[in-house]
Design an enzyme around this catalytic site. Structure first.
Site, PDB file in Angstrom:
ATOM      1  N   LYS A   1      -7.884 -13.136 -26.635  1.00 19.61           N
ATOM      2  CA  LYS A   1      -6.523 -12.893 -26.884  1.00 19.61           C
ATOM      3  C   LYS A   1      -6.404 -11.531 -26.295  1.00 19.61           C
ATOM      4  CE  LYS A   1      -2.987 -12.440 -29.525  1.00 19.61           C
ATOM      5  NZ  LYS A   1      -1.937 -13.264 -29.995  1.00 19.61           N
TER       6      LYS A   1
ATOM      7  N   GLY B   1       5.820 -16.672 -33.902  1.00 16.05           N
ATOM      8  CA  GLY B   1       5.792 -17.449 -35.131  1.00 16.05           C
ATOM      9  C   GLY B   1       5.729 -19.003 -35.245  1.00 16.05           C
ATOM     10  N   VAL B   2       5.330 -19.592 -33.995  1.00 17.08           N
ATOM     11  CA  VAL B   2       5.742 -20.922 -33.852  1.00 17.08           C
ATOM     12  C   VAL B   2       4.370 -21.556 -34.280  1.00 17.08           C
ATOM     13  CG1 VAL B   2       7.345 -20.625 -32.402  1.00 17.08           C
ATOM     14  CG2 VAL B   2       5.205 -20.845 -31.528  1.00 17.08           C
TER      15      VAL B   2
ATOM     16  N   LYS C   1       0.822 -20.435 -32.854  1.00 18.75           N
ATOM     17  CA  LYS C   1      -0.122 -20.368 -31.557  1.00 18.75           C
ATOM     18  C   LYS C   1      -1.408 -20.251 -32.061  1.00 18.75           C
ATOM     19  CE  LYS C   1       1.780 -17.088 -29.591  1.00 18.75           C
ATOM     20  NZ  LYS C   1       2.917 -16.669 -30.234  1.00 18.75           N
ATOM     21  N   THR C   2      -1.658 -19.388 -33.200  1.00 18.18           N
ATOM     22  CA  THR C   2      -2.917 -19.145 -33.650  1.00 18.18           C
ATOM     23  C   THR C   2      -3.443 -20.231 -34.598  1.00 18.18           C
ATOM     24  OG1 THR C   2      -2.462 -16.817 -34.115  1.00 18.18           O
ATOM     25  CG2 THR C   2      -4.259 -17.461 -35.153  1.00 18.18           C
TER      26      THR C   2
END
Length: 238
Positions: free
Chosen positions: A40, A15-16, A18-19
């Site tokens: 991925k 949840g930082v 990345k996507t």
């Protein structure tokens, strides 16, 4: 824009950002005339509609984007695969596919699952191990949040990469708040002193219209240009 051929995008935690960072990197590279593929290794959460490849394509525009294996449960790959009754492919299979994509694209962005040491195969292989498989053509970009606790998370992630002699290209802050305080600014300065700060992405960047997102990505990731020998300070051109 200077960026290695294969870039593994990892994070200090889940949840930082990345996507959205992968999408911004893809956007900035495509704006610079580069061909980009996104891979991925393990996508979980398909039962809830999660697809990082689809989200990256939505934000960055048309590009090659694929997942090595798609799992239904929103869990780490190994437990998700166990519930799905799926045998996860070995890291060597992922490395082979990344090399195939690299042979036909200028850059391949490989987005991990969760943090650096989340297991991706039955043998305990991680994104760090995938980086070892890919060798000197690959480097890591580490995505962090600017909030409390990020310095320890970043130090642990960097130490794990360094102990494996894996290249670290730099750091991206993936969720910069609208009204940052002393904490966020202090963490930004400290993280930028540890490794090159490649960029800072605002919170809710993914909520922007894709055309706005693509145009802004070049500015968010202005720190990439600093590695070309330009005079830059804290991820921005001076």
């Amino acid at each position: 824009m200077k960026l290695p051929h294969i870039v593994l995008v990892t994070g200090t935690d889940t949840g930082v950002g990345k996507t959205v960072t992968t999408a911004a990197l893809a956007s900035a590279l495509q704006a610079d005339g580069r061909s980009v593929a996104v891979y991925k290794p393990c996508q979980s959460g398909a039962v809830a509609g999660d697809s990082d490849c689809a989200e990256i394509t939505r934000l960055a525009g048309p590009l090659t984007a694929e997942a090595g294996v798609v799992l239904q449960e929103p869990l780490a790959p190994v437990p998700a695969a166990a519930l799905d009754g799926v045998t996860l492919p070995p890291l060597a299979a992922h490395a082979g596919r990344v090399r195939e994509l690299a042979s036909t694209h200028d850059h391949v962005l490989v987005e991990g699952s969760g943090g650096l040491l989340v297991e991706l195969d039955p043998d305990g292989g991680t994104l760090a191990d995938l980086g070892s498989h890919l060798g000197p053509d690959a480097t890591f970009v580490v995505v962090a949040r600017p909030a409390l606790g990020t310095l320890n998370h970043m130090a642990l992630t960097l130490e794990a990469l360094e102990r494996r002699d894996l290249a670290i290209h730099g750091v991206v802050l993936g969720t910069w708040p609208d009204s940052p305080g002393v904490l966020e600014h202090g963490n930004r300065a400290t993280l930028g002193a540890l490794r090159p700060l490649l960029g800072v992405l605002p919170e809710r960047a993914a909520d922007l219209p894709p055309v706005t997102f693509r145009a802004a990505s070049v500015h968010w990731l202005s720190g990439l240009h600093c590695l070309d020998g330009l005079n830059c300070v804290d991820g921005a051109r001076s």
